[in-house]
Design a protein around this motif. Structure first.
Motif, mmCIF file in Angstrom:
data_model
loop_
_atom_site.group_PDB
_atom_site.id
_atom_site.type_symbol
_atom_site.label_atom_id
_atom_site.label_comp_id
_atom_site.label_asym_id
_atom_site.label_seq_id
_atom_site.Cartn_x
_atom_site.Cartn_y
_atom_site.Cartn_z
ATOM 1 N N LEU A 93 0.821 -1.208 0.000
ATOM 2 C CA LEU A 93 0.000 0.000 0.000
ATOM 3 C C LEU A 93 0.856 1.260 0.000
ATOM 4 O O LEU A 93 0.453 2.295 -0.555
ATOM 5 C CB LEU A 93 -0.926 -0.002 1.220
ATOM 6 C CG LEU A 93 -1.909 -1.175 1.304
ATOM 7 C CD1 LEU A 93 -2.783 -1.051 2.539
ATOM 8 C CD2 LEU A 93 -2.764 -1.276 0.055
ATOM 9 N N SER A 250 -4.465 4.579 1.297
ATOM 10 C CA SER A 250 -3.783 3.394 1.823
ATOM 11 C C SER A 250 -3.819 3.296 3.341
ATOM 12 O O SER A 250 -3.337 2.312 3.895
ATOM 13 C CB SER A 250 -2.316 3.341 1.372
ATOM 14 O OG SER A 250 -2.216 3.362 -0.022
ATOM 15 N N THR A 289 -5.778 0.223 -4.696
ATOM 16 C CA THR A 289 -5.623 0.090 -3.251
ATOM 17 C C THR A 289 -6.666 -0.849 -2.668
ATOM 18 O O THR A 289 -6.355 -1.720 -1.847
ATOM 19 C CB THR A 289 -5.721 1.479 -2.579
ATOM 20 O OG1 THR A 289 -4.667 2.308 -3.071
ATOM 21 C CG2 THR A 289 -5.595 1.358 -1.070
#
Length: 766
Positions: A93, A250, A289
């Motif tokens: 991430l 993230s 994501t």
């Protein structure tokens, strides 16, 4: 000595803490954060320390914690050689976050100018990080300078894969815990506390030093903060307005999407008129994501996995969300309904980087029905902080916003597009030339190897041709590139030769059938399992340029704050630290009342712009002999008893190592040994001119040559033997181990006690 040196600026949201452990000469860097404006001068102190850094540990996939990581790894080759550890979610991430942030600032992306970084290089840099799992101590044996160090990652809450680091060396244990949450979020478990008992995990208790943050949530519970947030959103929607929610991609984005997706579904069930309310995510990498988060369910709270098993789909496959990559798409009829409101999520939690700044100025600022809801604290030099401050005034709605700028992307056209394509062609030709040269070098190596074993290679080629010609087989090779070190798998053999897997030998018609069946079965394939090892593919995008625009607008929208940051509140902060019982606490600046409380409870240091220093804890033990108390020694083996032992001294509930010499003597001689008392001296009272405690010497300026003169004057026979050992009357020996330690050995008799009594004149504590 333990030294904590802040390199970044916690007040601007750039966490970079350098921890020095003198026992092993190690310098551990916690986080490579950047401020929200990505100011280059924030990195100057860190750049100066690069040659001394031994290890890097990353905590969260946020700009404040890893924003400058890829930039510095690219720009400074020496920094790229330093080993780095993080959890798998922080690695994956964090890569997407970096691509999003760097693109919004022109550092990397399909721009007309030459980029500082390419997307592929960012991916390569993050692939160099070594992944680590929670609660699994890792000894760094493969690095000679770090072989005495043990690191352990623990769940910190706040973000997916977020980490509390515990670092152990030969003396101290240090816990680094910045941005943590004790409570369970919609998708994350809490930090520190065991789920069943509610007590602090035993492994995190009684550290030598705790490094934490003094910033806490002002809301007492997660339920109240979530309810307050959703109520603010609903009020704007009821007024047919647009809600803009800046987010940290993230990190807290995942929590917001889960909460809002469920919220909209409930509203639709209560009121059919809200069916057209869109939930929009305006970002270049938000879709990837969520895709990645769906493959990391094992890092989340157990209820997430249960939901996935029941519904057979990832909770992050939000049904109500629409993804767009450009704010211009917000003008479409589908995303801008005539009636009803809409919710827009955009990266850039403080309105400094990401698309949230552009969306705010173009679609929200001058709309009195709309609202900007900030869900994370904003630092003092950011637009988000300014807006929260200015809206406290009575006439905030007539405030003129001028002097600000924002960036927007535009497609290249005409001469600029031709120039860009020409540059790309040159780069492509250079890459093809490099690949051709690499291939040529490989062919030369293979030719050289074949020349050394011509018979073997010819036989192998003939066998391969024979199989294809006679049986119409296709030999497939699915092996990836082999990397060093490579362990060759043992082949299955028997008396009839080597076993050949059937998958390597398939007829053409069978391959065609397999392809057709795989295509038909693809619809029912569980994509969540496949996601785990997927690498995010770089999408080929049209070339663009960044245009900076000046702002001159009237602020008419509402600006509110709803705490959805996911950090612990004060009550839980105090409860956890009281259970941890750290010997020392270092805290980043934030809440002054928290710092005052810490100062009354612990040996406390506030980390501002200067380093924090404290010495290792040293103790000296004075053992005195009293003839009235007999000692009873335990037998060990071969008629020997323990006369001195090495043990652990416990003081104020903190375990401190106490080192002493050990000696075995015959039981017949040890029987006369007698002990009176054990007197402890804390060398913390010895302070230098700067008020620092020295690693105090327990031995004074004793020299064996002077001691020999004293012994001779008293009638002893004192002689130096091998290795500088001083022997008295052939019964007692004195050996200098180092500058601060001496070893006195011999038979327990009058001479032994006389020599020891004389040594006490030169020794401060024994």
């Amino acid at each position: 000595m333990v030294l904590l040196k802040p390199l970044g600026s916690a007040e601007k949201g750039a966490f970079q803490q350098l921890l020095t452990l003198d026992s092993d000469g190690l310098n551990i860097l916690f986080d490579v954060g950047w401020d929200q404006k990505l100011e280059p001068e924030i990195l100057d102190a860190l750049i100066a320390e690069i040659p001394q850094i031994s290890l890097i540990l990353l905590t969260h996939a946020t700009v404040s914690h890893i924003g400058a990581f890829a930039y510095l790894r690219h720009k400074y080759p020496e920094f790229r050689k330093i080993p780095v550890y993080a959890t798998f979610p922080v690695i994956r991430l964090g890569q997407l976050l970096t691509l999003e942030v760097y693109r919004s600032c022109g550092i990397c992306g399909p721009f007309d100018d030459v980029n500082i970084l390419k997307n592929s290089e960012v991916e390569s840099i993050f692939s160099e990080i070594t992944p680590i799992n929670y609660s699994q101590p890792l000894q760094l044996h493969k690095y000679p300078a770090l072989e005495h160090l043990t690191i352990t990652a623990y769940n910190s809450g706040h973000s997916l894969g977020g980490t509390l680091w515990k670092v152990n060396d030969s003396i101290d244990s240090v816990i680094f815990a910045v941005d943590w949450n004790h409570a369970r979020d919609a998708h994350l478990s809490g930090a520190f506390l065991e789920p069943k008992t509610g007590r602090v995990t035993k492994d995190l208790q009684a550290p030598s030093m705790l490094i934490t943050s003094s910033t806490v949530s002002q809301v007492m519970s997660l339920t109240k903060s979530r309810a307050s947030f959703l109520e603010k959103v609903k009020q704007v929607l009821d007024n047919d307005g647009t809600v803009l929610i800046p987010m940290s991609l993230s990190a807290r984005m995942l929590e917001l999407i889960l909460v809002l997706d469920k919220f909209i579904s409930q509203l639709r069930g209560e009121n059919s008129g809200l069916k057209r309310v869109p939930l929009i995510c305006c970002s270049n990498y938000s879709k990837q994501t969520l895709y990645q988060a769906s493959s990391m369910l094992e890092w989340m709270v157990s209820s997430i996995i249960t939901e996935w098993q029941v519904q057979n789909e990832s909770p992050f496959e939000a049904k109500n969300i629409t993804f767009i990559q450009s704010p211009s798409e917000l003008q479409s009829e589908k995303l801008s309904p005539a009636t009803g409101g809409r919710i827009i999520l955009a990266p850039g939690e403080c309105l400094e980087q990401g698309l949230s700044r552009q969306v705010f100025f173009e679609y929200i600022a001058e709309d009195e029905k709309s609202a900007l809801i900030l869900t994370e604290p904003c630092f003092g030099n950011t637009l988000g902080f300014y807006l929260l401050d200015v809206t406290k005034e009575k006439d905030a709605n007539s405030q003129i916003l001028s002097g600000f700028t924002y960036r927007s992307e535009e497609l290249l056209e005409g001469e600029a597009l031709e120039k860009y394509n020409k540059r790309i062609e040159i780069e492509k030709d250079e890459l093809e030339l490099q690949e051709a040269q690499t291939k040529r070098n490989k062919e030369l190596i293979d030719t050289s190897a074949s020349a050394q074993n011509p018979s073997d290679s010819e036989d192998e080629d003939e066998d391969a041709v024979e199989i294809i010609d006679q049986h119409d087989f296709i030999v497939t090779d699915k092996n990836n590139d082999i990397l060093f070190p490579y362990v060759v798998k043992r082949k299955r053999k028997d008396d009839y030769g080597e076993a050949i897997p059937a998958s390597l030998l398939k007829k053409k018609k069978d391959i065609k059938k397999d392809a057709e069946s795989a295509e038909n079965a693809d619809e029912n394939y569980n994509k969540d399992i496949e996601m785990k090892d997927e690498v995010v593919e770089e999408v080929v995008e049209a070339p663009i340029k960044i245009v900076t625009k000046e702002v001159n607008v009237t602020l008419r929208c509402k600006v509110e704050f709803a705490d959805m940051n996911g950090i612990t509140n004060r009550r839980s902060f105090e409860m956890v630290l009281k259970q941890m019982k750290p010997a020392k606490v270092c805290a980043m600046p934030g809440d002054f009342s928290i710092c005052d409380w810490l100062n009354t409870q612990f040996e406390f240091f506030e980390v501002l712009d200067k380093q924090v220093y404290y010495p290792r804890t040293n103790f000296a033990v004075d053992v005195r002999i009293d003839a009235n108390i007999p000692l009873h020694w335990h037998n060990v083996s071969e008629n020997y008893s323990v006369a001195r032992v090495q043990g652990i001294l416990e003081l104020d509930s903190h375990e401190k190592a106490m080192r002493s010499s050990a000696m075995l003597i015959p039981e017949s001689q040890a029987a006369s040994n007698e002990l009176t008392d054990v007197e402890m001296t804390d060398t913390h009272d010895n302070k230098d001119a700067f008020g620092r405690t020295e690693d105090g010497l327990t031995i004074g300026d004793l020299k064996l040559t002077n001691l020999r003169k004293e012994l001779t004057s008293l009638g002893f026979k004192a002689e130096f033997k091998s290795q500088g050992m001083l022997v008295c009357n052939d019964k007692v020996s004195i050996q200098q181990l180092n500058d601060t330690e001496f070893l006195l050995e011999g038979e327990v008799n009058t001479d032994y006690y006389e020599v020891r009594k004389l040594m006490r004149k030169y020794i401060t504590t024994l």
